[in-house]
Design a protein around this motif. Sequence first.
Motif, short mmCIF file in Angstrom:
data_model
loop_
_atom_site.label_atom_id
_atom_site.label_comp_id
_atom_site.label_asym_id
_atom_site.label_seq_id
_atom_site.Cartn_x
_atom_site.Cartn_y
_atom_site.Cartn_z
N ILE A 57 40.88 37.15 47.18
CA ILE A 57 41.32 38.55 47.34
C ILE A 57 41.83 39.10 46.01
O ILE A 57 41.49 40.22 45.61
CB ILE A 57 42.38 38.65 48.44
N LEU A 58 42.65 38.31 45.31
CA LEU A 58 43.18 38.77 44.03
C LEU A 58 42.10 38.81 42.95
O LEU A 58 42.32 39.40 41.89
CB LEU A 58 44.34 37.87 43.59
N SER A 59 40.96 38.19 43.23
CA SER A 59 39.84 38.20 42.27
C SER A 59 38.82 39.28 42.59
O SER A 59 37.75 39.31 41.98
CB SER A 59 39.16 36.83 42.25
N GLY A 60 39.13 40.15 43.56
CA GLY A 60 38.26 41.29 43.81
C GLY A 60 37.56 41.31 45.14
O GLY A 60 36.87 42.30 45.46
N ALA A 61 37.67 40.25 45.94
CA ALA A 61 37.01 40.23 47.25
C ALA A 61 37.72 41.17 48.22
O ALA A 61 38.93 41.38 48.13
CB ALA A 61 36.99 38.82 47.81
N CYS A 62 36.95 41.73 49.15
CA CYS A 62 37.55 42.64 50.15
C CYS A 62 37.95 41.89 51.42
O CYS A 62 38.11 42.49 52.48
CB CYS A 62 36.59 43.77 50.48
N GLY A 63 38.15 40.58 51.29
CA GLY A 63 38.62 39.79 52.41
C GLY A 63 38.06 38.39 52.36
O GLY A 63 37.35 38.00 51.41
N GLN A 64 38.40 37.60 53.37
CA GLN A 64 38.00 36.20 53.39
C GLN A 64 37.93 35.70 54.84
O GLN A 64 38.56 36.24 55.73
CB GLN A 64 38.97 35.35 52.57
N ILE A 65 37.12 34.64 55.01
CA ILE A 65 36.96 34.00 56.31
C ILE A 65 37.53 32.59 56.23
O ILE A 65 37.10 31.77 55.41
CB ILE A 65 35.47 33.92 56.72
N PHE A 66 38.51 32.32 57.06
CA PHE A 66 39.14 31.01 57.19
C PHE A 66 38.35 30.19 58.21
O PHE A 66 37.75 30.74 59.13
CB PHE A 66 40.58 31.21 57.65
#
Length: 447
Positions: free
Chosen positions: A288-297
């Motif tokens: 997220i801090l690297s530019g992604a608009c979210g993440q999947i756990f």
Amino acid sequence: MIDVVSRCWRYLLLVMLILMPLSVHAEGTKFPLRVAENRRYLEDATGKPFLITGEAAWSLIGDLSREDADKYLADRQRRGFNTILVSLIEHRFSRNAPRNFYKRAPFMVEGDFTKPNESYFNDADWILNRARERGFLVLLVPSYLGSGGGPEGWFREVQAAGPEAMRTYGRYLGERFRKYPNIVWVQGGDYDTPDKSLVDELARGISDIDPSALQTVHRGPDTLGSMEWAGVPWFKLDTLYAYDDIIDRALQRASTGPEIPFFFIEGPYENERGSDEQSLRLNAYGTILSGACGQIFGNNPLWHFAGPGLYDVAGTWEDALASRGSQSITHLKRLFDPLPWWELEPERGRLLAKRGQSSKGNALGALTREGTLAVLYLSGQRSVAIDTNALTKSVGLARWYDPASGNYMDEPEAGAIGQQGIVTFEVPRSANSGGFEDWVLVLTKRG
């Protein structure tokens, strides 16, 4: 008569109380989602930014009963998840694969994508409708191909069916599921077909019927969706899938990728590949801090529920609902929700001072273009040196956030940010409340 009316009113009130939490949650996001004007994140129909905070629930439709599916969705809703990654049809990782919990097969003729079984898709309808009512974005995989094109997925059947049949299947899905504005279609699945038309025709079939539907891809490990599909009309959302060098890959994608949003779709899951809660948080916060608009756990066994998995694990999927990894994602959502996270950009040397940084561990940061907010994630480092020249003078409050508990430390650090130049911040303790060495530092305006 008065007693009857009174009982009716009590019943109505009870129903309203039961539905109230569901309705309030559902009203939080107005589907469908769309790509924001700056093409860096997703927003809902009202323009509200949407941070993908998701979980891999691959076998939800294939393995669970309606009651258990709703139990799962209710739990994830309470914990702040807003997205699930799900296979529409399951080939291996469910108890009755390819049949569902009710032993209904997806096709009237085995492997014939042109002959869907309505009773199976009615069951899928029920789960998708509950997901919509509970406010979830559903990343829906129409035919998971399987690692290496092997028996875990549908590649062999897709290959045998051919592009024309896949176009027909796509049109069927577009027609049947266009009523769900909360679906984003995820093509592929752990494999790049030698014949791209097999995937392309399926996606185009959906677009034939529902041209506004967002679509993306799930390729093999250590890939970006855009490396294979950039420029294709239906491909409007990029994905990062990696087990190694995840943060570097995310930063590189943010710098050089096409101008569409991307999110971290898969990496190491909890209880697999030697992961622990700190490594899971590093990937989640870091992307997220690297530019992604979210993440999947992902969690083992939650990704396959009661079906077969790839790694042995103790306990049931119900036991795993409250896992430490799951709690960490809840805490991540709690941190970012009140912040304008969509304005954050990777710091790229603007904020983190090179001198004084430890050679061990990780320090990752992002800040707004105006310098009014900065968020830093530290993993395995006890201090971080920042260059305050990257921040406006109005930024005068520094607060440490414990990602293992979801709480800010009692006493914020203030005053030191007002200094111009290099300022070093020490973590509150060597270990957070979970016994791990990661912390989040938030730099904001006062008041």
